[in-house]
Design an enzyme around this catalytic site. Structure first.
Site, PDB file in Angstrom:
ATOM      1  N   ASP A 220       0.812  -1.229   0.000  1.00 14.03           N
ATOM      2  CA  ASP A 220       0.000   0.000   0.000  1.00 14.03           C
ATOM      3  C   ASP A 220       0.839   1.269   0.000  1.00 14.03           C
ATOM      4  OD1 ASP A 220      -2.151  -1.664   0.148  1.00 14.03           O
ATOM      5  OD2 ASP A 220      -2.622  -1.251   2.243  1.00 14.03           O
ATOM      6  N   ILE A 379      -2.554  -9.413  -7.806  1.00 20.18           N
ATOM      7  CA  ILE A 379      -1.476  -8.431  -7.768  1.00 20.18           C
ATOM      8  C   ILE A 379      -0.461  -8.792  -6.688  1.00 20.18           C
ATOM      9  CG2 ILE A 379      -0.936  -6.019  -7.235  1.00 20.18           C
ATOM     10  CD1 ILE A 379      -3.587  -5.249  -8.556  1.00 20.18           C
TER      11      ILE A 379
END
Length: 491
Positions: A220, A379
């Protein structure tokens, strides 16, 4: 220069407002440690490199955009090999552990730590801890050699296995002590780095000659201070495939809407950068920027407007966006996973259903065709791309150089394009978030032409909250101006 030190901070001050937030060293709590010539002096690969060894006073500034009267500001110790080392090659018994969620590049970091120790410093005893922190006392270990790790960078995941939680510092340090380990490399996110800090403090309390180094891992990109975290570039690149698929689906049918949910529990960096890279996205929703659905200026009104103009649209939403809108109907808002992260509901499914319900209720019904794509685990599971593999190599080798030089209790990270050693407390004190009053978010709004979903009162409140963090163009602190940084003012 002055110096102050406690268990949390080691501060060195100098002229013109110079501040070095230094990292601990084994000599801080163990006296009369012998030093040895760095083996790299005799390594033919490095014999041609001029000034290969880092000077003892080399530091890297956290803030590079300053005013003419600004103090020199906060600095971090520059990473790299030193003239002297505090471990002999035969003495080193290293271990590597991976914790938390998967991220592209994990295997590359493992590979480069092993190869760096072996080829640069002649270290042959390296263990992999199986299954995260609890593997120190509950699992088997894996012997790591350059041959074992040779091709692992081509695979996703981690060959060591991982887990959340399981942190018992006393048991972990007992295991480290019992096994005779004296270098610990810990790869993980902010929760893992907090655990690494506790392990370091326990090691220091016991007076052990054990160096602890962290390599920050978060897909992130929500770890502060550093320019970016490894795996982020790969995630943004791979997210393009999902966005492209959503675009193809939506433009191939009348009133098509493609909704793509991307990672971003508290920070919307992947969604923001993937949107900017794609140029096919009409609306990007992230946790840092509140939005609303109904009424004038709301999301539904904007969707209807875009469909009338273009006949299709693509929405990218970060997993942590809009959680306040879900909270009334959800019972799990206060539940957390083993790492202490709040369990989130699937905002992508929720918003997809709300969009369908809205258009179904209209009197002049606009028939829409909505496709929802969630590529999250696809991902996370891929290997790092070329850019991330280079970055992982630098992070891993910098960590190896640091531990061999006797530094401990630090995280290896890139600051303003330079490898540095950062104290654990600086990368765990808060989360890095998109600053929605910064230029990067403005660029996104200009790219998508979406409304900000903020009224003037909301903008004023956001500016008040972020004002100390956006002085002197902190959002432009990187070379490419791509990542917003929250940097405390020294004035």
């Amino acid at each position: 220069m002055g110096c102050s030190e406690n268990s949390q901070l080691k501060i060195v001050t100098g002229e013109a407002g110079y501040v070095l937030e230094d990292v601990p060293h084994l000599t801080d709590y163990i006296t009369d440690l012998p030093t040895y010539p760095n083996p790299l002096r005799f390594n033919p690969a490095y014999s041609v490199v001029k000034q290969y060894f880092v000077h003892v006073d080399d530091t890297v500034p956290q803030k590079i955009v300053v005013h003419k009267n600004s103090p020199r500001g906060i600095h971090f110790r520059r990473a790299g090999p030193r003239q002297k080392v505090y471990f002999e090659s035969e003495e080193v018994h290293a271990c590597i552990v991976t914790c938390g969620g998967l991220c592209p590049g994990l295997n590359t970091v493992i590979r480069e730590i092993v190869c760096g120790l072996y080829h640069m410093y002649g270290v042959s005893r390296i263990l992999g801890i199986d299954g995260g922190y609890r593997g120190f006392y509950a699992r088997n270990t894996i012997t790591l050699t350059p041959k074992v790790v040779n091709d692992i960078h081509k695979r996703g995941g981690t060959i060591l296995g991982t887990s959340r939680g399981g942190h018992d510092s006393s048991k972990i340090v007992d295991s480290i002590q019992d096994r005779g380990i004296n270098q610990v490399y810990i790869i993980g996110g902010d929760g893992t780095q907090k655990g690494a800090a506790v392990i370091f403090e326990e090691i220091r309390r016991r007076g052990l000659k054990v160096a602890v180094a962290g390599i920050p891992k978060t897909i992130d990109n929500d770890i502060p201070v550093i320019d970016k975290s490894f795996g982020f570039d790969t995630a943004v690149e791979e997210a393009q495939r999902a966005i492209n698929a959503a675009h193809v689906e939506s433009e191939s049918i009348e009133n098509g809407i493609g909704v793509v949910k991307l990672m971003g529990r508290y920070s919307g960096f992947i969604a923001m950068h993937a949107t900017l890279a794609s140029r096919d996205v009409d609306c990007c929703l992230i946790p840092e920027s509140p939005f609303y659905l109904e009424g004038k200026g709301g999301l539904f009104e904007y969707i209807e407007k875009r469909l009338k103009e273009n006949g299709h649209m693509v929405i990218v939403i970060a997993e942590g966006a809009g959680q306040d809108l879900l909270s009334e109907s959800l019972q799990s808002m206060n539940l957390k996973d083993a790492s202490g992260n709040k369990l989130l509901q699937d905002v992508g499914l929720w918003i997809s259903q709300r969009i369908k319900d809205h258009f179904a209720r209209q009197h002049n019904k606009m028939v829409i065709n909505l496709k929802y794509i969630d590529p999250t685990y696809m991902i996370r599971a891929i290997p790092g791309n070329a850019s991330d593999n280079v970055y992982c190599t630098l992070l891993a080798q910098s960590a190896v150089h640091g531990t061999m030089a006797g530094y401990t209790g630090f995280t290896s990270g890139l600051v303003n394009g330079r490898q540095t050693y950062i104290p654990f407390n600086r990368v765990t004190e808060r989360q890095n978030k998109v600053v929605i009053t910064d230029r990067m978010w403005a660029r996104l709004l200009a790219s998508t032409n979406q409304p900000s979903f903020l009224d003037p009162k909301d903008v004023t409140e956001v500016k008040k909250e972020e004002e100390p963090q956006t002085q002197l163009l902190d959002g432009e602190n990187c070379k490419d101006g791509s990542l917003a940084k929250d940097i405390p003012s020294l004035t």
